[in-house]
Design an enzyme around this catalytic site. Structure first.
Site, PDB file in Angstrom:
ATOM      1  N   SER A 293       0.829  -1.201   0.000  1.00 44.80           N
ATOM      2  CA  SER A 293       0.000   0.000   0.000  1.00 44.80           C
ATOM      3  C   SER A 293       0.870   1.259   0.000  1.00 44.80           C
ATOM      4  O   SER A 293       1.753   1.411  -0.843  1.00 44.80           O
ATOM      5  CB  SER A 293      -0.938  -0.039   1.217  1.00 44.80           C
ATOM      6  OG  SER A 293      -1.876   1.000   1.210  1.00 44.80           O
ATOM      7  N   ASP A 357      -8.203  -5.044  -6.205  1.00 45.80           N
ATOM      8  CA  ASP A 357      -7.641  -4.139  -5.195  1.00 45.80           C
ATOM      9  C   ASP A 357      -7.763  -2.698  -5.704  1.00 45.80           C
ATOM     10  O   ASP A 357      -7.256  -2.356  -6.773  1.00 45.80           O
ATOM     11  CB  ASP A 357      -6.174  -4.513  -4.960  1.00 45.80           C
ATOM     12  CG  ASP A 357      -5.502  -3.678  -3.880  1.00 45.80           C
ATOM     13  OD1 ASP A 357      -6.086  -2.676  -3.441  1.00 45.80           O
ATOM     14  OD2 ASP A 357      -4.384  -4.034  -3.482  1.00 45.80           O
ATOM     15  N   HIS A 450      -7.492  -5.396  -0.832  1.00 44.74           N
ATOM     16  CA  HIS A 450      -6.235  -4.700  -0.563  1.00 44.74           C
ATOM     17  C   HIS A 450      -5.516  -5.245   0.676  1.00 44.74           C
ATOM     18  O   HIS A 450      -4.343  -4.946   0.875  1.00 44.74           O
ATOM     19  CB  HIS A 450      -6.520  -3.204  -0.379  1.00 44.74           C
ATOM     20  CG  HIS A 450      -5.302  -2.371  -0.198  1.00 44.74           C
ATOM     21  ND1 HIS A 450      -4.296  -2.298  -1.144  1.00 44.74           N
ATOM     22  CD2 HIS A 450      -4.896  -1.566   0.840  1.00 44.74           C
ATOM     23  CE1 HIS A 450      -3.350  -1.488  -0.717  1.00 44.74           C
ATOM     24  NE2 HIS A 450      -3.680  -1.029   0.475  1.00 44.74           N
TER      25      HIS A 450
END
Length: 483
Positions: A293, A357, A450
């Site tokens: 991320s 995602d 995610h």
């Protein structure tokens, strides 16, 4: 001499949601509405940046999200603290059955110790795994380091005692440092990373893992949703929130060295010093950077600034960069700059994307923001079948063409969470917390895709098809050999 904020860049767009109200934003959206913007800072004469409605709409969305996050920052922090205490209380006392047993036997409860190696984050309760997959052998270089770095990014969300226990005791490697770095723009330590040496397999390999966005940390989310940018000369346009998190200086940008009077530790400068020392002490040293991320964006941008400063001592020993669910970092010029860096120094860049995602599909590549990915993408669908692509399918999250597939995938992921431990074994059991998150994913498809758990799974269970168009012979050899 008085230093002025932003003077290091000749071209920038800085959003200031604290200076706007709802009426301002409404007028800004209108075709002939407000154009003199107290809530947007850009160089004089650049107002034509905002003639495109899509860009104005994205600015308003970014401003609203940042404004909401500033309002809920304190409640979110309290909720995070409450959940951490609750989940750890249950865990420290043997789960629900253990608590019931203590009540029935009249025994006292174990007090939660935040300095314990067992004290776990919300991410940790979503995926309880700590050990590496012993079936993946070091000889499978690409797959081995994919699995190792995915696990490293997962535990980067944890406290120092937790990370130290996992790295040193479970993985039989050596933790070299655990860091909390200062963000000058937020006025607090909001960037985390840790560094370890792979003494179990190859002590010459040092891995730096950047922490991503904590689920209930509003300050992290503000970094992600701030679509502001600075243009760095000879590099390109770069997301300002990521630069601030890495150690951007308010007035001077990215100076080669910081003043000796500087009292705070910034991610880029502290880690660079550590790696310089390792590189000088060991000619055979090799470095790997990774992150999930926001952490993936920081790992990528870390290389960018090293290249900007021509830190050849480190870059010549950089083996690879592994990112998981990484958002876009910069524009097309930035992408070309990074590709030139890869070619010059010969390191490998692996950008993993799982299914739908949402994070790799933001920020937008609209006219004003122009954010682009670079290099090739290691893409896996929700069946853990992978392939190498130039760009992940549905490259922008809000595309209407992909609405139905996104929702179908979210439903499949929820159903699979109940089935997978019976098919793949108990290592793939998903906690009640993770199942609850997948329910939220039915409303916002791509949100739970995610989670780090998915990227750990694809590096363990994924099967990768290598198409003919893979041009990098080294990458092709590694992937074919490992998968």
């Amino acid at each position: 001499m008085v230093l002025i904020e932003n003077e290091f860049s000749k071209n920038y767009v800085i959003l200031k949601p604290e200076n706007a109200n709802l009426l301002d934003l409404f007028l800004f959206l209108l075709p002939f509405g407000l154009r003199k913007k107290k809530f947007i800072d850009c160089p004089y004469g650049k107002e034509d940046y905002f003639t495109n409605f899509t860009d104005r709409w994205l600015i308003v969305v970014s401003m609203l999200l940042q404004f909401i996050l500033s309002l809920i920052a304190t409640p979110l922090a309290k909720l995070d603290a409450f959940l951490l205490k609750l989940f750890n209380f249950i865990s420290f006392n043997g789960g629900f059955l253990g608590i019931l047993s203590k009540i029935l036997r009249g025994k006292g409860f174990v007090k939660v110790n935040e300095d314990s190696a067992e004290y776990t984050s919300v991410v940790g309760f979503a995926d309880w795994r700590r050990d590496l997959d012993s079936s993946i052998k070091p000889e499978q270089s690409f797959r081995y380091y994919s699995a190792l770095t995915a696990m490293a990014t997962k535990i980067s969300y944890e406290s120092k005692p937790f990370v130290q226990s996992v790295v040193n005791d479970r993985w039989k490697m050596k933790l070299l440092g655990y860091f909390n770095f200062w963000n000058d723009f937020q006025g607090r330590t909001t960037t985390q990373a840790f560094m370890f040496k792979n003494t179990a397999i190859d002590p010459n390999v040092t891995i730096v893992a950047f922490r991503g966005t904590s689920p209930l940390d509003a300050y992290d989310w503000q970094v992600d949703f701030d679509f502001s940018w600075y243009e760095i000369e000879d590099v390109g346009l770069i997301h300002s929130g990521f630069m601030k998190a890495l150690g951007l200086q308010k007035a001077t940008g990215w100076p080669k060295e910081l003043p000796k009077t500087q009292t705070h530790e910034f991610a880029y400068y502290t880690l660079r010093k550590q790696l310089r020392d390792i590189a000088k002490a060991n000619e055979k040293a090799r470095f790997i950077f990774t992150g999930h991320s926001l952490g993936g964006a920081l790992a990528t941008l870390f290389v960018t600034v090293l290249c900007l400063h021509d830190e050849s001592t480190i870059l010549e020993k950089l083996d690879s960069v592994y990112t998981y669910g990484q958002p876009r970092v910069g524009d097309q010029q930035f992408a070309k700059f990074m590709l030139n860096c890869i070619q010059k120094y010969g390191f490998k860049y692996h950008r993993y994307v799982y299914s739908y995602d949402l994070v790799p599909r933001v920020p937008s590549d609209a006219v004003l923001f122009k954010y682009k990915h670079f290099g090739r993408c290691v893409y896996f669908n929700s069946l853990y079948k992978g392939r190498i692509v130039k760009e992940q399918p549905n490259k922008n999250y809000f595309s209407l063409l992909w609405v139905i597939p996104k929702y179908l995938s979210a439903w499949w992921e929820l159903i699979r969470s109940f089935i997978i431990p019976f098919v793949k074994g108990f290592d793939y059991y998903e906690s009640l917390l993770m199942k609850g998150a997948r329910l939220v994913g039915l409303v916002i498809p791509g949100l739970t895709a995610h989670f780090p758990l998915n990227y750990v799974n694809v590096t363990r269970l994924g099967k990768l098809n290598v198409p003919d168009e893979v041009e990098d012979p080294i990458l092709r050899y590694e992937i074919e050999d490992d998968y």
